[in-house]
Design an enzyme around this catalytic site. Structure first.
Site, PDB file in Angstrom:
ATOM      1  N   SER A  58       0.720  -1.226  -0.023  1.00  0.00           N
ATOM      2  CA  SER A  58      -0.057   0.157  -0.118  1.00  0.00           C
ATOM      3  C   SER A  58       0.896   1.302   0.068  1.00  0.00           C
ATOM      4  O   SER A  58       2.088   1.224   0.243  1.00  0.00           O
ATOM      5  CB  SER A  58      -0.678   0.077   1.165  1.00  0.00           C
ATOM      6  OG  SER A  58      -1.613  -0.897   1.333  1.00  0.00           O
TER       7      SER A  58
HETATM    8  N1  SAH Z   1      -1.017  -5.270   4.032  1.00  0.00           N
HETATM    9  C1  SAH Z   1      -0.212  -5.502   2.809  1.00  0.00           C
HETATM   10  C2  SAH Z   1      -0.928  -4.992   1.778  1.00  0.00           C
HETATM   11  C3  SAH Z   1      -1.120  -6.146   0.793  1.00  0.00           C
HETATM   12  S1  SAH Z   1      -2.294  -6.165  -0.557  1.00  0.00           S
HETATM   13  C4  SAH Z   1       1.239  -4.868   2.826  1.00  0.00           C
HETATM   14  O1  SAH Z   1       1.558  -3.999   3.731  1.00  0.00           O
HETATM   15  O2  SAH Z   1       1.896  -5.246   1.764  1.00  0.00           O
HETATM   16  C5  SAH Z   1      -3.517  -7.170   0.082  1.00  0.00           C
HETATM   17  C6  SAH Z   1      -3.302  -8.710   0.538  1.00  0.00           C
HETATM   18  O3  SAH Z   1      -4.272  -9.193   1.090  1.00  0.00           O
HETATM   19  C7  SAH Z   1      -2.741  -9.431  -0.805  1.00  0.00           C
HETATM   20  O4  SAH Z   1      -1.409 -10.116  -0.454  1.00  0.00           O
HETATM   21  C8  SAH Z   1      -3.763 -10.385  -0.724  1.00  0.00           C
HETATM   22  O5  SAH Z   1      -3.351 -11.898  -1.236  1.00  0.00           O
HETATM   23  C9  SAH Z   1      -4.277 -10.414   0.501  1.00  0.00           C
HETATM   24  N2  SAH Z   1      -5.571 -11.125   0.656  1.00  0.00           N
HETATM   25  C10 SAH Z   1      -6.649 -11.005  -0.109  1.00  0.00           C
HETATM   26  N3  SAH Z   1      -7.782 -11.632   0.295  1.00  0.00           N
HETATM   27  C11 SAH Z   1      -7.223 -12.288   1.182  1.00  0.00           C
HETATM   28  C12 SAH Z   1      -8.119 -13.169   2.294  1.00  0.00           C
HETATM   29  N4  SAH Z   1      -9.300 -13.685   2.354  1.00  0.00           N
HETATM   30  N5  SAH Z   1      -7.327 -13.715   3.494  1.00  0.00           N
HETATM   31  C13 SAH Z   1      -5.880 -13.372   3.469  1.00  0.00           C
HETATM   32  N6  SAH Z   1      -5.239 -12.524   2.527  1.00  0.00           N
HETATM   33  C14 SAH Z   1      -5.971 -11.945   1.677  1.00  0.00           C
END
Ligand code: SAH
Length: 214
Positions: A58
């Site tokens: 993000s």
């Molecule tokens: N907090 C992260 C943001 C990553 S983007 C950072 O700082 O880099 C969002 C993430 O959520 C992705 O890696 C995606 O694979 C994950 N995601 C999406 N749906 C999900 C679910 N149902 N359970 C766990 N992770 C999930």
């Protein structure tokens, strides 16, 4: 302190982030350790960057904003949904007692866990799973942060939130094309909702991801 880190912190202040603990946490987490080599020179730009599996780390402003909106205390137990790069987990880990984080891609989870170990952080517990289900064995949580966009109010997660003033911050679809960061505050069975900020997150998907081996 690196000039580009100082510049990022100044920009976050200009954008309205005032919580000095949040700003200090962002200052102390080396974002360059969470981005791919080809993006190293943009590690401290105030932009989201691609990670693997079509996901993103993000934008620092959004990380700062959502972290501030959580109103963290240093004794708190926090659940994060969507470990991704692990960057947001690290920022949370600087500000609370323990972070539980769930990721649906094994490859992302493993890379993030290696980063946590390399950085010597010992208050993050990460697991592979479907974040929609939360982490029943560890509930209730003082705070929950969702970092992928839900298509509706995440009821199962709200059930795992402390009834004693627990706060969940999550991007939730408010129309076919718009998501807002929503802050949910739970008192007993009452849930108060505040719409905070329009955002664009990757979707919160169901189940654990299938990946090719290796
Ligand atoms: N907090 C992260 C943001 C990553 S983007 C950072 O700082 O880099 C969002 C993430 O959520 C992705 O890696 C995606 O694979 C994950 N995601 C999406 N749906 C999900 C679910 N149902 N359970 C766990 N992770 C999930």
């Amino acid at each position: 302190m690196e000039t580009r880190v100082i510049q990022l912190i100044m920009e976050l202040r200009r954008q309205g982030i005032t919580d000095t603990r949040v700003l200090a946490a962002i200052e102390r987490v080396p974002r360059e350790r969470f981005v791919a080599d080809q993006f190293l020179k943009h590690a401290y730009d105030n932009i989201a960057l691609p990670i693997t599996q079509g996901q993103t780390i993000s934008q620092p402003f959004v990380v700062a904003y959502m972290t501030e909106a959580l109103r963290l205390g240093d004794r708190m137990k926090v659940l994060e949904i969507g470990t991704g790069s692990g960057y947001q987990s690290m920022v949370l880990a600087k500000l609370c007692r323990r972070v539980y984080t769930i990721e649906r891609y094994r490859s992302l989870l493993q890379t993030a866990q290696r980063r946590f170990a390399d950085l010597g952080v010992n208050n993050i517990t990460a697991k592979l799973g479907d974040g929609n289900k939360g982490w029943v064995e560890q509930a209730p949580f003082d705070r929950i942060l969702v970092t992928a966009a839900a298509d509706r109010r995440p009821e199962t997660l709200l059930e795992q939130l402390s009834p004693d003033g627990g706060i969940m911050v999550a991007p939730v679809a408010v129309s076919a094309i718009e998501q807002d960061v929503i802050r949910y505050t739970r008192t007993g069975d009452d849930i108060q909702e505040e719409r905070l900020l329009p955002v664009r997150f990757v979707p919160l998907l169901p189940g654990i991801a299938r990946e090719a081996a290796g």
